[in-house]
Design a protein around this motif. Structure first.
Motif, PDB file in Angstrom:
ATOM      1  N   GLU A   1       0.827  -1.212   0.000  1.00 50.49           N
ATOM      2  CA  GLU A   1       0.000   0.000   0.000  1.00 50.49           C
ATOM      3  C   GLU A   1       0.858   1.257   0.000  1.00 50.49           C
ATOM      4  OE1 GLU A   1      -3.280   0.278  -0.407  1.00 50.49           O
ATOM      5  OE2 GLU A   1      -3.201  -1.895  -0.727  1.00 50.49           O
ATOM      6  N   ASP A   2       2.177   1.083   0.202  1.00 53.90           N
ATOM      7  CA  ASP A   2       3.091   2.226   0.271  1.00 53.90           C
ATOM      8  C   ASP A   2       3.112   2.951  -1.082  1.00 53.90           C
ATOM      9  OD1 ASP A   2       5.366   3.849   0.120  1.00 53.90           O
ATOM     10  OD2 ASP A   2       6.419   2.645   1.629  1.00 53.90           O
ATOM     11  N   PRO A   3       2.708   4.228  -1.132  1.00 56.79           N
ATOM     12  CA  PRO A   3       2.656   4.915  -2.437  1.00 56.79           C
ATOM     13  C   PRO A   3       4.025   4.999  -3.117  1.00 56.79           C
ATOM     14  CG  PRO A   3       2.188   6.424  -0.606  1.00 56.79           C
ATOM     15  CD  PRO A   3       2.239   5.052  -0.028  1.00 56.79           C
TER      16      PRO A   3
ATOM     17  N   LEU B   1       7.534   0.523  -8.485  1.00 58.70           N
ATOM     18  CA  LEU B   1       7.337  -0.749  -9.176  1.00 58.70           C
ATOM     19  C   LEU B   1       6.343  -0.645 -10.327  1.00 58.70           C
ATOM     20  CD1 LEU B   1       7.384  -3.267  -6.207  1.00 58.70           C
ATOM     21  CD2 LEU B   1       9.257  -2.485  -7.657  1.00 58.70           C
ATOM     22  N   GLY B   2       5.818   0.550 -10.541  1.00 57.90           N
ATOM     23  CA  GLY B   2       4.950   0.734 -11.697  1.00 57.90           C
ATOM     24  C   GLY B   2       3.510   0.345 -11.466  1.00 57.90           C
ATOM     25  N   VAL B   3       3.148   0.067 -10.176  1.00 57.78           N
ATOM     26  CA  VAL B   3       1.741  -0.218  -9.883  1.00 57.78           C
ATOM     27  C   VAL B   3       0.945   1.060 -10.132  1.00 57.78           C
ATOM     28  CG1 VAL B   3       0.123  -0.979  -8.114  1.00 57.78           C
ATOM     29  CG2 VAL B   3       2.433  -1.949  -8.207  1.00 57.78           C
ATOM     30  N   THR B   4       1.503   2.191  -9.664  1.00 60.69           N
ATOM     31  CA  THR B   4       0.974   3.488 -10.054  1.00 60.69           C
ATOM     32  C   THR B   4       1.789   3.925 -11.266  1.00 60.69           C
ATOM     33  OG1 THR B   4       0.777   3.930  -7.703  1.00 60.69           O
ATOM     34  CG2 THR B   4       0.404   5.790  -9.188  1.00 60.69           C
ATOM     35  N   PRO B   5       1.193   4.051 -12.447  1.00 63.01           N
ATOM     36  CA  PRO B   5       1.994   4.338 -13.629  1.00 63.01           C
ATOM     37  C   PRO B   5       2.563   5.754 -13.606  1.00 63.01           C
ATOM     38  CG  PRO B   5      -0.349   4.093 -14.194  1.00 63.01           C
ATOM     39  CD  PRO B   5      -0.249   3.920 -12.729  1.00 63.01           C
TER      40      PRO B   5
ATOM     41  N   GLY C   1       7.800   5.309 -15.693  1.00 67.20           N
ATOM     42  CA  GLY C   1       8.328   4.719 -16.923  1.00 67.20           C
ATOM     43  C   GLY C   1       8.224   5.672 -18.095  1.00 67.20           C
ATOM     44  N   LYS C   2       7.080   6.320 -18.214  1.00 64.31           N
ATOM     45  CA  LYS C   2       6.857   7.212 -19.344  1.00 64.31           C
ATOM     46  C   LYS C   2       7.883   8.348 -19.343  1.00 64.31           C
ATOM     47  CE  LYS C   2       3.065   9.635 -21.627  1.00 64.31           C
ATOM     48  NZ  LYS C   2       3.252  11.035 -21.183  1.00 64.31           N
ATOM     49  N   SER C   3       8.172   8.884 -18.129  1.00 62.06           N
ATOM     50  CA  SER C   3       9.133   9.979 -18.061  1.00 62.06           C
ATOM     51  C   SER C   3      10.502   9.548 -18.562  1.00 62.06           C
ATOM     52  CB  SER C   3       9.272  10.479 -16.623  1.00 62.06           C
ATOM     53  OG  SER C   3       8.022  10.519 -15.998  1.00 62.06           O
ATOM     54  N   LEU C   4      10.860   8.290 -18.313  1.00 65.22           N
ATOM     55  CA  LEU C   4      12.180   7.806 -18.724  1.00 65.22           C
ATOM     56  C   LEU C   4      12.177   7.285 -20.159  1.00 65.22           C
ATOM     57  CD1 LEU C   4      13.265   5.802 -15.548  1.00 65.22           C
ATOM     58  CD2 LEU C   4      14.471   7.750 -16.505  1.00 65.22           C
ATOM     59  N   GLY C   5      10.990   7.150 -20.726  1.00 69.57           N
ATOM     60  CA  GLY C   5      10.907   6.555 -22.056  1.00 69.57           C
ATOM     61  C   GLY C   5      10.947   5.044 -21.999  1.00 69.57           C
ATOM     62  N   LEU C   6      10.618   4.490 -20.803  1.00 70.22           N
ATOM     63  CA  LEU C   6      10.661   3.037 -20.633  1.00 70.22           C
ATOM     64  C   LEU C   6       9.284   2.522 -20.252  1.00 70.22           C
ATOM     65  CD1 LEU C   6      13.878   2.751 -18.440  1.00 70.22           C
ATOM     66  CD2 LEU C   6      13.712   2.337 -20.887  1.00 70.22           C
ATOM     67  N   ASP C   7       9.214   1.206 -20.167  1.00 69.97           N
ATOM     68  CA  ASP C   7       8.025   0.551 -19.661  1.00 69.97           C
ATOM     69  C   ASP C   7       7.869   0.887 -18.170  1.00 69.97           C
ATOM     70  OD1 ASP C   7       6.178  -1.905 -20.446  1.00 69.97           O
ATOM     71  OD2 ASP C   7       6.873  -2.185 -18.376  1.00 69.97           O
TER      72      ASP C   7
ATOM     73  N   VAL D   1      18.162   9.254  -4.617  1.00 75.82           N
ATOM     74  CA  VAL D   1      17.281  10.426  -4.629  1.00 75.82           C
ATOM     75  C   VAL D   1      15.854   9.945  -4.920  1.00 75.82           C
ATOM     76  CG1 VAL D   1      19.075  12.064  -5.189  1.00 75.82           C
ATOM     77  CG2 VAL D   1      17.941  10.853  -7.023  1.00 75.82           C
ATOM     78  N   PRO D   2      14.841  10.748  -4.551  1.00 75.38           N
ATOM     79  CA  PRO D   2      13.463  10.231  -4.615  1.00 75.38           C
ATOM     80  C   PRO D   2      13.022   9.840  -6.024  1.00 75.38           C
ATOM     81  CG  PRO D   2      13.542  12.370  -3.489  1.00 75.38           C
ATOM     82  CD  PRO D   2      14.887  12.133  -4.043  1.00 75.38           C
ATOM     83  N   ILE D   3      12.428   8.651  -6.106  1.00 77.23           N
ATOM     84  CA  ILE D   3      11.895   8.174  -7.381  1.00 77.23           C
ATOM     85  C   ILE D   3      10.426   8.529  -7.420  1.00 77.23           C
ATOM     86  CG2 ILE D   3      11.490   6.129  -8.804  1.00 77.23           C
ATOM     87  CD1 ILE D   3      13.944   4.904  -7.544  1.00 77.23           C
ATOM     88  N   ARG D   4      10.109   9.685  -7.976  1.00 81.45           N
ATOM     89  CA  ARG D   4       8.702  10.073  -8.080  1.00 81.45           C
ATOM     90  C   ARG D   4       8.517  11.060  -9.206  1.00 81.45           C
ATOM     91  NH1 ARG D   4       6.400  12.121  -2.910  1.00 81.45           N
ATOM     92  NH2 ARG D   4       4.709  12.749  -4.275  1.00 81.45           N
TER      93      ARG D   4
END
Lengths: 375, 343
Positions: B272-274, B280-284, B287-293, B340-343
């Protein structure tokens, strides 16, 4: 009467002659070769002492105290951490990696077959009955087989990139392909250097002197480090191909000078005789000059070949895993640290096998070709 | 003789290299790698723990896992890597000329390399530093007590220069015993020809484990006389590619911090941790920002595990090297590893 008696009397006391020293049989051989003079006896004794001091420890290290199987390096060392004997377990554990390196593990029967083909071709070349077109055909077929086995991609074999070729097959490919291409190129360069056309002569002289003037290591370095910088970005030439071409160009310059030595030894009369027969330049060269010139330079030719074979180990500096490269990579394993002697002895044995074979082959060729000049 | 020749040649190669290292087109490397479907990764021909072929010829090591993680993030398959073994002299030209896409070969991040060679460094994956090892019976507690000592050192690397700098700065003298081959320099130390042996601390630790008759008879002195931050390297001029490398490494470090491992990652998908859901891509989104899946981080961690797992497997307690985490621990445990924060 008295005179006769007197003379007989003079002859009678002739002592029995000492038997001539034996010159055959083991004792005779020893006497003739090892103890023929005081100085030689002295040398023989010294050599025997040296052997007595060095051989037993080597045998004890390499055979008696050697460890033939162990799970890792620590097991090879005794409780005190010292190596009692050679740790051949290390070579055993790493054998497939040392021989075939990074070639896909399940496909390693392919490089094994390649090594067998090379050895077969080389041995077949010793058989005089095969010389001629049949041998050329055999080599061509061999090369096709080697290419198919190494690259794959056909006949249901998986494709293997050249960057994964390593170990003994890589060493053999670099050396054999290098020599086979360098040899004709070297002959052309040698002929060019003696050409009567100034432009051809100048180009050949410049090439030979330039290549001989730089160490092989810089030629390899040039091919692997500088060349990519001059090519458009994204275009890369296969690393193995670059090294192979560097080898061919380098060996050709040395061979050219060896062949030139043979050419210079051909008496002018031979050339004039060929001219008198109405042979043109190429037929004269092919039928009269080269056969005699090459037969004369067999020892230095083979010398250059042996040198080329051993020079292949220099590709280590451009990151190709030849036999010595895989040995070094195997030595980096943290589970087996410090077994340098065993690894290098093993590599040396393989190199020695091939080089010794080449030198014996050269002796055989010399006997074959120079029969006409033996009296 | 060979060494100086190589060095001169290298200098020349680099000098010529400048002319060719213009700013590449944005996205050029990224697009090339995506299109080729394989990551071409420059690695060490053989360095225990960092990059080395095993008995079956497969590359293993900490630097290798960085390549695998990036390939997994790009293609979902850690096997899509072509390893190019490179010597120290070749490594930068191979990168500049485009022969490799990324250099992951225990390379120290320095100003000169970052600027003059036209390279960009990713996050540090191992903080190394030069140290000293001495026999316990010498009773040396600190490198400051080494005045007049005979010191075994290998030539040609920064190691020799760092040593001289350190002793000059501390107004001490030493007698260098310079030996080219690693095997011989180590043998010289253990046979007592020199008092101390100096090289990177990771190397000292592995040497002590593998070669000392009794590892406890030797101490690694506390002083670290140089900083050797080892990081993956890419060409300058493709920021998108640089970003991919950077964030994949950060994801591995972050995964350790939030307790995601290769084993429990599928359970963590239900977390449940946002923060975890975003990574992990559960909340999309990421990936899009990096140009990846969106599964990029999931794939990378699933393939090689988090940073802690990689460390222990190749250089830490599960490996023959048995290195301590030391300054390579997470920042929460007093180390320097900080994502650094992944968000």
């Amino acid at each position: 009467m008295a005179d006769i008696e007197h003379e007989l009397g003079r002859e009678l006391p002739v002592p029995a002659a000492r038997p001539r020293p034996r010159t055959h049989g083991p004792i005779g051989w020893l006497r003739a070769n090892l103890f023929s003079s005081l100085f030689n006896t002295f040398l023989t004794l010294i050599a025997l002492c040296l052997l007595a001091v060095t051989i037993p420890p080597i045998i004890r290290w390499g055979l008696v105290d050697a460890v033939w199987s162990a799970p890792d390096g620590l097991a090879c060392r005794g409780a005190d951490g010292q190596e009692a004997g050679a740790c051949w377990a290390f070579v055993g554990d790493k054998l497939r990696f040392i021989l075939f390196g990074r070639f896909p593990y399940d496909e390693q029967w392919r490089p094994l077959l390649v090594v067998a083909i090379f050895v077969g071709l080389i041995v077949a070349s010793c058989d005089r009955r095969l010389w001629g077109r049949r041998l050329v055909g055999l080599w061509l077929a061999g090369f096709v087989a080697v290419g198919v086995l190494m690259w794959g991609g056909v006949l249901g074999l998986t494709y293997v990139d050249t960057s994964l070729w390593s170990g003994l097959p890589l060493t053999l490919i670099l050396a054999v392909v290098g020599m086979l291409f360098a040899f004709p190129l070297g002959i052309l360069l040698a002929l060019g250097r003696r050409s009567e056309l100034p432009a051809v002569r100048a180009v050949c002289v410049a090439y030979i002197e330039l290549v001989r003037g730089v160490p092989l290591i810089t030629v390899l370095f040039m091919a692997s480090v500088m060349l990519p910088l001059f090519l458009p970005s994204g275009l890369t030439i296969d690393k193995l191909l670059r090294a192979q071409v560097a080898f061919i160009l380098f060996a050709a310059a040395y061979l050219a000078e060896v062949v030139r030595g043979g050419l210079q030894a051909i008496p002018q009369g031979q050339i004039e005789a060929a001219d008198a027969l109405g042979l043109g330049y190429w037929r004269r060269t092919r039928l009269i000059v080269l056969p005699q010139a090459l037969a004369m330079v067999i020892p230095p030719l083979v010398n250059t070949f042996i040198g080329t074979f051993k020079d292949t180990s220099l590709v280590i500096i451009i990151g190709l895993f030849d036999l010595l490269g895989t040995v070094n990579a195997a030595l980096a394993d943290a589970n087996w640290q410090g077994f340098y002697v065993e690894a290098y002895v093993f590599a040396a044995a393989i190199y020695f096998g091939f080089c010794f074979f080449m030198s014996r082959y050269s002796l055989m060729l010399e006997r074959e070709f120079n029969q006409s000049r033996q009296h | 003789m060979i060494g100086t020749g190589l060095r001169a040649f290298f200098a020349l190669a680099i000098a010529i290299g400048f002319g060719f290292v213009g700013p590449a087109q944005a996205g050029a490397t990224f697009d090339k790698v995506k299109q080729a479907g394989t990551l071409v990764c420059g690695v060490n021909p053989g360095l225990a723990g960092f990059g080395q072929p095993d008995n079956q010829g497969n590359y293993k090591g900490l630097d290798i896992d960085v390549c695998k993680a990036i390939a997994a993030a790009l293609f979902g398959d850690p096997g899509k890597v072509k390893y190019v073994p490179l010597t120290a002299q070749q490594r930068f030209t191979a990168l500049q000329s485009g022969e490799i896409d990324i250099l992951s070969r225990n390379t120290t991040w320095t100003l000169q390399r970052d600027t003059e060679l036209g390279l960009n460094f990713g996050p540090v994956v191992y903080y190394d530093g030069q140290g000293f090892i001495a026999p316990k019976k010498l009773n040396v507690k600190s490198a400051k007590e080494l005045n007049g000592a005979t010191i075994c050192v290998q030539p040609g690397t920064t190691t020799e220069l760092n040593l001289a700098d350190y002793f000059r700065a501390n107004k001490m003298t030493f007698k260098p015993l310079v030996i080219e081959k690693l095997d011989e320099v180590v043998a010289a130390y253990f046979s007592g020809r020199c008092d101390v042996y100096t090289t990177d601390r990771s190397g000292l630790a592995s040497t002590r484990i593998a070669r000392a008759q009794n590892p406890d008879d030797h101490v690694i002195l506390p002083e670290v006389i140089s900083k050797e931050p080892l990081a993956p390297v890419v060409r300058q001029g493709d920021d998108q590619w640089n970003d991919v490398v950077r964030w994949v490494v950060y994801a591995l470090i972050e995964a350790e911090e939030v307790g995601i491992t290769a084993k429990n990652i599928d359970e963590k998908l239900k977390s449940e941790d946002p923060g975890i859901k975003r990574m992990l891509g559960v909340t999309p989104g990421t990936g899009k920002s990096l140009g990846l899946d969106d599964k990029w981080a999931y794939n990378a961690i699933k393939a090689v595990g988090n940073y802690g797992e990689i460390f222990e497997r190749h250089v830490g307690k599960d490996s023959p090297l048995k290195l301590d985490r030391g300054i390579n621990a997470l920042w929460t445990q007093g180390g320097l590893m900080y994502a650094v924060p992944i968000r």
